[in-house]
Design an enzyme around this catalytic site. Structure first.
Site, PDB file in Angstrom:
ATOM      1  N   TYR A   1      -8.508  -9.533   6.966  1.00 62.50           N
ATOM      2  CA  TYR A   1      -8.798  -8.461   6.528  1.00 62.50           C
ATOM      3  C   TYR A   1      -9.220  -8.200   4.989  1.00 62.50           C
ATOM      4  CZ  TYR A   1      -4.103  -8.034   5.035  1.00 62.50           C
ATOM      5  OH  TYR A   1      -2.800  -8.570   4.228  1.00 62.50           O
TER       6      TYR A   1
ATOM      7  N   CYS B   1      39.602  -2.596   8.563  1.00 62.97           N
ATOM      8  CA  CYS B   1      41.004  -2.750   8.162  1.00 62.97           C
ATOM      9  C   CYS B   1      42.156  -1.651   7.944  1.00 62.97           C
ATOM     10  CB  CYS B   1      40.842  -3.342   6.475  1.00 62.97           C
ATOM     11  SG  CYS B   1      40.252  -2.012   5.342  1.00 62.97           S
TER      12      CYS B   1
ATOM     13  N   GLU C   1      -9.538   0.395   8.636  1.00 64.62           N
ATOM     14  CA  GLU C   1      -9.286  -0.527   9.713  1.00 64.62           C
ATOM     15  C   GLU C   1      -8.055  -0.390  10.097  1.00 64.62           C
ATOM     16  OE1 GLU C   1      -8.209  -3.735   6.143  1.00 64.62           O
ATOM     17  OE2 GLU C   1     -10.614  -3.151   6.165  1.00 64.62           O
TER      18      GLU C   1
ATOM     19  N   ASP D   1       0.413  -4.932  12.918  1.00 66.09           N
ATOM     20  CA  ASP D   1       2.089  -5.030  12.805  1.00 66.09           C
ATOM     21  C   ASP D   1       2.372  -6.652  12.697  1.00 66.09           C
ATOM     22  OD1 ASP D   1       4.416  -3.944  11.995  1.00 66.09           O
ATOM     23  OD2 ASP D   1       5.102  -3.642  13.956  1.00 66.09           O
TER      24      ASP D   1
ATOM     25  N   CYS E   1      39.017   2.983   7.952  1.00 62.84           N
ATOM     26  CA  CYS E   1      38.073   1.847   8.121  1.00 62.84           C
ATOM     27  C   CYS E   1      38.394   1.019   9.422  1.00 62.84           C
ATOM     28  CB  CYS E   1      38.327   0.822   7.084  1.00 62.84           C
ATOM     29  SG  CYS E   1      37.328  -0.785   6.993  1.00 62.84           S
TER      30      CYS E   1
ATOM     31  N   CYS F   1      35.173   2.458   2.243  1.00 63.08           N
ATOM     32  CA  CYS F   1      36.280   1.934   2.294  1.00 63.08           C
ATOM     33  C   CYS F   1      36.872   1.379   1.118  1.00 63.08           C
ATOM     34  CB  CYS F   1      36.283   0.731   3.429  1.00 63.08           C
ATOM     35  SG  CYS F   1      38.146  -0.405   3.415  1.00 63.08           S
TER      36      CYS F   1
ATOM     37  N   LEU G   1       0.721  -1.179  -0.088  1.00 63.28           N
ATOM     38  CA  LEU G   1       0.078   0.030   0.042  1.00 63.28           C
ATOM     39  C   LEU G   1       0.807   1.231  -0.139  1.00 63.28           C
ATOM     40  CD1 LEU G   1      -2.709  -0.755   2.568  1.00 63.28           C
ATOM     41  CD2 LEU G   1      -2.951  -0.957   0.437  1.00 63.28           C
TER      42      LEU G   1
ATOM     43  N   LYS H   1       0.270   5.898   8.681  1.00 58.26           N
ATOM     44  CA  LYS H   1       0.972   5.809   9.544  1.00 58.26           C
ATOM     45  C   LYS H   1       1.047   6.294  10.847  1.00 58.26           C
ATOM     46  CE  LYS H   1       2.898   1.783   7.479  1.00 58.26           C
ATOM     47  NZ  LYS H   1       4.452   1.789   7.642  1.00 58.26           N
TER      48      LYS H   1
ATOM     49  N   LYS I   1      -4.113  -1.310  10.933  1.00 53.93           N
ATOM     50  CA  LYS I   1      -3.084  -1.733  10.468  1.00 53.93           C
ATOM     51  C   LYS I   1      -2.244  -2.626  11.618  1.00 53.93           C
ATOM     52  CE  LYS I   1       0.689  -1.057   6.935  1.00 53.93           C
ATOM     53  NZ  LYS I   1       1.731  -1.677   7.717  1.00 53.93           N
TER      54      LYS I   1
ATOM     55  N   CYS J   1      39.198  -5.906   2.705  1.00 59.56           N
ATOM     56  CA  CYS J   1      38.176  -5.578   4.075  1.00 59.56           C
ATOM     57  C   CYS J   1      37.224  -6.666   4.243  1.00 59.56           C
ATOM     58  CB  CYS J   1      37.583  -4.406   3.638  1.00 59.56           C
ATOM     59  SG  CYS J   1      36.576  -3.712   5.017  1.00 59.56           S
TER      60      CYS J   1
END
Length: 670
Positions: free
Chosen positions: A224, A408, A113, A117, A405, A423, A84, A311, A115, A429
């Site tokens: 749903y 390394c 409705e 999770d 880094c 890096c 969605l 949301k 949502k 690495c």
């Protein structure tokens, strides 16, 4: 004409979003929140509208993520499970209402409705019996988890009442807060680390190989959406009422709303009241109630036009920043991570939060021991959204991004126009080498069964793997593998078989598996077809690479840099010697040029989603281009039943011929 700046940003966003999709749907290890992801996605969608000539059917804007696990049988969905469109603002809900009313010229009702999770599931019933349960997967196909779903007591095995002969119902598999807390208490007593949140536990539990273990987890399921050909009502809400009578668990909080003000009342109420629910929720889904109107409104490539997900804003709390550490990814990108004083946020203990890049650290003006404000994007991923500078100590040390880094020691580099530091030691690495191995073995690349993330890391640490070419030496090291924990003759033989089978993967998969920066699956396919063999590709000039359809200067330069490195040429020689495919199979090339130079957009219902895919393949087999959206460069709109009115209107406005399947078949038969 697209500016170079826009082109670069589109390619950058596509790469970022593809990686975030992989982190979220495949690894279950997302590093950004839903809101940040949605903002990046919206930016990409808007830029792609401005630059239709850069259209890519495999852009993250045209696809949904994948959670497929190769240990399960994959099943194709009868009806695609699209995601969605998300919004975090009421103004965008109002815009959705205005768009809908422009498309629908008759009275209609919305349904609001909660949502939930959890993890999405699609269950098929025939003659009142549960016959199959499939995960969302990549939206086109998913994992068959029927045995595990049957252990969930809120999922009916046999229906009651007057139900359709055959139909599909979709729902969300959840772990209630009470079950989650009980599970974590048991893990703590056993000395095991607690799980992060109920959603991840629900998703992971559904993929367990032992269904008796699934039964112990006390999962729940709320349904749903009902789909099928001969359903007893046109109304979505009315179908849910009937499904409740058939034996399904349906949310009692679903409501019909006639106006946008009624929708806002619903949103405001549940933004607070949801905290009292026994399961996790992260928003509200708003749908047009009539199924007939839903079909008339149609779909975009990514989501239905007749629904939107609102949301809720995340909870925000303050805590102390203890330290900042750094992680190195497959491409060498270095990501800073905030280590926090633990806090209980949105139901879970939070100790770490991603800081994304150096610019975010600088903008926040972070200092060690700062009081920072933390929230969860989408109520899953913690992130720092602000700093209380008034409480900062005078001697607090400013957080400065590292210059070398952390793995390394190589000096980090930053490409102009990019946010991340990298890096450059890609062949030395450790995190990059492990990441390259994981990418090479992944489903989208060489698809090597038995070489998952944990196995790869174990083999790397034991010296059994050093680079992707060393994978093909593993069959000669079976004795060394058998002495490791959890490996037996059967599992080692399966690994050897998986390695041997990978040699059958086409050239485009090999090129994608090499993990060359900016070269995704679609680009790899176009490049391999353009040059035909690895020898020609290795020797291609920058100009020849740029001349390939949809390959820009950034991608071409990345390829040239890769093949100019002698270490990479040696690696390719080793892979060729191992038996990997390094040229295009002529059977995969277009069989005719009847549609050469023509671009088609396919839209509507052609009986099955498989038939729609077949038509797209026919376009490509005859030299044409199968595009995802209508632009001024579209030559034909191939229309099926119930095509969305907006797409037809756009085609008519641009004077693009609209043809049906029979007319299309005549074009390639002539």
């Amino acid at each position: 004409m697209t500016s170079e700046k826009t082109r670069k940003r589109i390619l950058e966003l596509r790469e970022q979003l593809e990686q975030h999709n992989y982190n979220y749907y495949v690894l279950n290890q997302p590093i950004i929140g839903d809101e940040t992801f949605d903002h990046l996605m919206n930016e990409l969608i808007e830029l792609e509208k401005e630059a239709p000539e850069l259209n890519d059917p495999n852009s993250p804007s045209q696809r949904v993520g994948s959670d497929i696990n190769q240990q399960f049988t994959q099943v194709r969905h009868t009806y695609p499970m699209l995601s969605l469109s998300n919004t975090y603002s009421e103004s965008e809900v109002q815009e959705f209402d205005q768009r809908t009313r422009k498309l629908v010229d008759e009275p209609f009702t919305y349904v609001c409705e909660l949502k939930f999770d959890g993890t999405s599931i699609s269950v098929t019933y025939e003659n009142g019996q549960l016959v199959r349960a499939v995960t969302r997967g990549d939206g086109v196909q998913g994992d068959d988890v029927t045995a595990n779903v049957k252990t969930i007591r809120s999922v009916p095995l046999k229906l009651k009442g007057d139900f359709p002969e055959k139909f599909e119902i979709r729902g969300e598999v959840l772990m209630p807060f009470a079950s989650f807390e009980k599970l974590n208490e048991a893990r703590a007593e056993a000395g095991e680390a607690p799980f992060a949140n109920p959603r991840n536990v629900a998703s992971g539990t559904l993929k367990l190989q032992n269904s008796s273990e699934v039964a112990k987890r006390n999962l729940d399921a709320i349904f749903y959406y009902v789909l099928g050909d001969n359903l007893p009502s046109d109304g979505h809400l009315e179908l849910l009422e009937k499904a409740k009578k058939w034996g399904f668990k349906i949310s009692e909080h679903t409501r019909a709303c006639k106006t946008v003000d009624e929708i806002f009342d619903y949103l405001h109420y549940w933004d607070e009241e949801r905290k009292n629910l026994p399961v996790a929720t992260d928003g509200v889904v708003i749908k047009v109630n009539s199924r007939r109107i839903q079909e008339e409104m149609g779909y975009t490539a990514k989501s239905p036009r007749w629904a939107i997900a609102y949301k809720f804003k995340a909870e925000r709390l303050a805590t102390r920043l203890k330290a900042v550490t750094y992680q190195v990814g497959r491409t060498g990108a270095v990501t800073p991570v905030a280590n926090l004083e633990p806090i209980l946020l949105a139901g879970t203990i939070v100790k770490r939060a991603s800081l994304h890049n150096a610019d975010i650290i600088a903008n926040l003006d972070l200092h060690i021991d700062d009081q920072v404000y933390v929230e969860k994007g989408g109520e899953i991923i913690p992130k720092i959204v602000g700093v209380d500078t008034s409480s900062r100590k005078n001697d607090a040390a400013r957080v400065e991004f590292i210059t070398n880094c952390p793995e390394c020691g190589t000096e980090l580099k930053r490409t102009e126009g990019e946010a991340a530091y990298y890096c450059p030691n890609e062949n030395g690495c450790p995190p990059q080498l492990k990441g390259k191995l994981e990418h090479f073995c992944s489903r989208g690349a060489m698809d090597i069964e038995g070489l998952g993330k944990e196995t790869i890391r174990l083999f790397f640490d034991k010296g059994l793997l050093t680079d992707v070419a060393s994978i093909y030496d593993l069959p000669e090291k079976q004795g060394q593998i058998l002495v490791l924990d959890f490996f037996q003759e059967k599992s080692v033989q399966n690994l050897v078989n998986g390695i041997e089978k990978s040699k059958q993967q086409p050239f485009e998969k090999v090129l994608f598996g090499l993990g060359i920066r900016f070269i995704g699956e679609t680009a790899a396919k176009k490049i391999t077809r353009a040059f035909g063999s690895i020898e020609k590709l290795e020797d291609a000039t920058l100009e020849e690479l740029i001349a390939v359809d949809e390959i820009g200067e950034k991608m071409a330069q990345s390829l040239r840099n890769y093949f100019d490195d002698e270490k990479n040429r040696i690696l390719i020689q080793q892979l060729r010697k191992a038996g990997l495919t390094m040229e295009v199979d002529e059977d995969s090339l277009p069989t005719s040029e009847k549609l050469k130079g023509l671009t088609f957009v396919i839209s509507g219902n052609f009986g099955t989603s498989q038939r729609r895919k077949e038509l797209g393949e026919l376009v490509e087999q005859n030299g044409g281009k199968n595009a995802g959206s209508i632009t001024g460069k579209t030559d034909y709109l191939l229309a099926g039943d119930k095509m969305g009115p907006a797409k037809r209107e756009k085609a008519e406005k641009l004077k693009i011929p609209i043809i049906d399947e029979q007319e299309f078949l005549k074009m390639i038969e002539s």
